[in-house]
Scaffold this motif. Sequence first.
Motif, mmCIF file in Angstrom:
data_model
loop_
_atom_site.group_PDB
_atom_site.id
_atom_site.type_symbol
_atom_site.label_atom_id
_atom_site.label_comp_id
_atom_site.label_asym_id
_atom_site.label_seq_id
_atom_site.Cartn_x
_atom_site.Cartn_y
_atom_site.Cartn_z
ATOM 1 N N UNK A 20 0.838 -1.201 -0.068
ATOM 2 C CA UNK A 20 -0.001 0.030 -0.079
ATOM 3 C C UNK A 20 0.749 1.311 -0.055
ATOM 4 N N UNK A 21 1.872 1.293 0.817
ATOM 5 C CA UNK A 21 2.755 2.429 0.951
ATOM 6 C C UNK A 21 3.426 2.436 -0.576
ATOM 7 N N UNK A 342 7.179 -13.238 -10.416
ATOM 8 C CA UNK A 342 8.027 -12.389 -9.476
ATOM 9 C C UNK A 342 7.676 -11.112 -8.894
ATOM 10 N N UNK A 343 6.393 -10.652 -9.468
ATOM 11 C CA UNK A 343 5.793 -9.609 -9.195
ATOM 12 C C UNK A 343 4.368 -9.641 -8.540
ATOM 13 N N UNK A 344 4.090 -10.796 -7.911
ATOM 14 C CA UNK A 344 3.039 -11.093 -7.089
ATOM 15 C C UNK A 344 1.649 -11.781 -7.983
ATOM 16 N N UNK A 345 1.709 -11.543 -9.396
ATOM 17 C CA UNK A 345 0.573 -12.052 -10.079
ATOM 18 C C UNK A 345 0.184 -13.441 -10.050
ATOM 19 N N UNK A 346 -1.032 -13.824 -9.909
ATOM 20 C CA UNK A 346 -1.347 -15.264 -9.696
ATOM 21 C C UNK A 346 -1.947 -15.628 -10.863
ATOM 22 N N UNK A 384 3.737 -3.370 -5.860
ATOM 23 C CA UNK A 384 3.412 -1.885 -5.982
ATOM 24 C C UNK A 384 4.153 -1.380 -7.257
ATOM 25 N N UNK A 385 5.413 -1.733 -7.467
ATOM 26 C CA UNK A 385 6.130 -1.371 -8.575
ATOM 27 C C UNK A 385 5.154 -1.677 -9.915
ATOM 28 N N UNK A 386 4.914 -2.954 -9.859
ATOM 29 C CA UNK A 386 4.060 -3.748 -10.870
ATOM 30 C C UNK A 386 2.825 -3.079 -11.245
ATOM 31 N N UNK A 387 2.098 -2.623 -10.099
ATOM 32 C CA UNK A 387 0.725 -2.357 -10.292
ATOM 33 C C UNK A 387 0.923 -0.676 -10.295
ATOM 34 N N UNK A 388 1.913 -0.075 -10.418
ATOM 35 C CA UNK A 388 2.330 1.318 -10.718
ATOM 36 C C UNK A 388 2.398 1.573 -12.065
ATOM 37 N N UNK A 389 3.258 0.630 -12.551
ATOM 38 C CA UNK A 389 3.443 0.645 -14.033
ATOM 39 C C UNK A 389 2.166 0.260 -14.953
ATOM 40 N N UNK A 390 1.537 -0.725 -14.416
ATOM 41 C CA UNK A 390 0.402 -1.224 -15.472
ATOM 42 C C UNK A 390 -0.839 -1.942 -14.466
#
Length: 502
Positions: A20-21, A342-346, A384-390
């Motif tokens: 979240x941060x 690697x970015x948390x996607x299931x 967070x980085x992955x969801x910031x980008x896309x």
Amino acid sequence: MTRAVDVVVIGSGVAGLSTALGLAATRDVLLLSAGDGSTPWAQGGVSAAYGEDDPLDHWRDTDIAGAEFCDPRNVRALVEEGPQRVAELIAHGARFDRNADGSLSRTLEGGHSRPRIVHAGGDATGAEVHRALRIALQRTGVRTMSGRTVGLVQSDSGSIVGVLVQTDGHVTQIDARAVVLATGGIGNAYLASTNPSAVRGDGIALALRAGASLVDMEFVQFHPTALHTGETSGQLPLVTEAVRGEGAVLLDAHGNRIMDGLHPRADLAPRDVVARAIEATMRRDGTDHVWLDATGVAPDVIRRRFPTVLASCARIDVDMVSEQIPVAPAEHFLCGGVRTDRNGATDVPGLYAVGEVAATGVHGANRLASNSLLEGLVFGRRVATALTLDLPAVDHGRTHEVSPGEDREPERIRSILTRYAGIRRDGASLNAAADELDALGNGPLATVARSVIVAATARQDSRGCHWRSDHPHSDKRWDDHIVVHLDAEDRPTTRHLQRSEV
């Protein structure tokens, strides 16, 4: 009532707070919490290799402790990005213990080749990490909501597009383009655990019901030294292995050292080795605990480094400065979980997982001490980085609710898992567990228990914290990962996945 945000993060432990941060400046985020999870209870610290300590050495220690079953790419991310995440935590106000010269104090724990564990409040690191992250998140203005997540909202095309939250008897639907599970492990699927009572695998059951797969569910780590209070159920106080790092030793009922000759690092062997040795000692001697002797550690070191353990011992009338501490293994950590990249996607579009609920592969078959808070910091930021980008595209299709339901006999389920899938396992016991669970429905706890049982049954060798007395050695024929998914009758079933495919 329906609300809409970009991202819903479920869970307010280190992984959820870090995620979240990391999203606060770029996305409309809602943090859902039904408690603080296991983070505030973590004692030991955060492992970080910097300065004269090489991250490659941390990588090797992690892989060795994990029975050489770790994902090398993700371990590399863990050890290389870890020091930066710790530095950011300090910038957010985390107060780690320091030496007289102002440098961070670092201690030694089981499985580590050198002291690299930074700690706070002596043995209250989790509480300090949680405090610092929570305050940092409050400064951003990210919205939070307390309540129990009772379901996911899934489009008919399969994407997760929201959550259902119960507060004060009312259910609110929150639409989102991404949902991040940071719900912790399965601790209280067992009778005795070091985890708080709310940690029992609900996120894992939700993910399975939505169509996600799990991996490495057989690797359930037992901490060797939970305080033996006389209670056989519920959350047990932890006696951090940093006590052994300062020189304490494990003794049997006759005063003999348990770990002598069993491992080159003796009392600081990896957790799976120590837990098995204690279980075997208790079974041999017919006792329900062993002893941890810290009387050789200087009293001022104990009072300064271990105030939490000191207080826990005092509550059962034990003075750890002058008396031996009764300890026994208890369920502690799930090394597997929901399968992610690697970015948390299931496997399910729009659904992400991070922290103990997720299987990143960084722990392999057995977690290295003090890598759990580190994982939450590192992979929370990666999600967070992955969801910031896309962000996933908006899905305007029809939706349906995904709910894991309710369990009929939760205490019986916990008893079955404790009896048949603890430190010591065998095929006959696992089959008996499966038979007993068949009569207990498909609620979330039953689903979690079955997932552990089917994975442990499928893996017919021993490695890390999965030890089968009928297959006591590691076998290269079982180098594949065991994947769990639901069949047409909503029962967990398994398939094999080559390590190159993870």
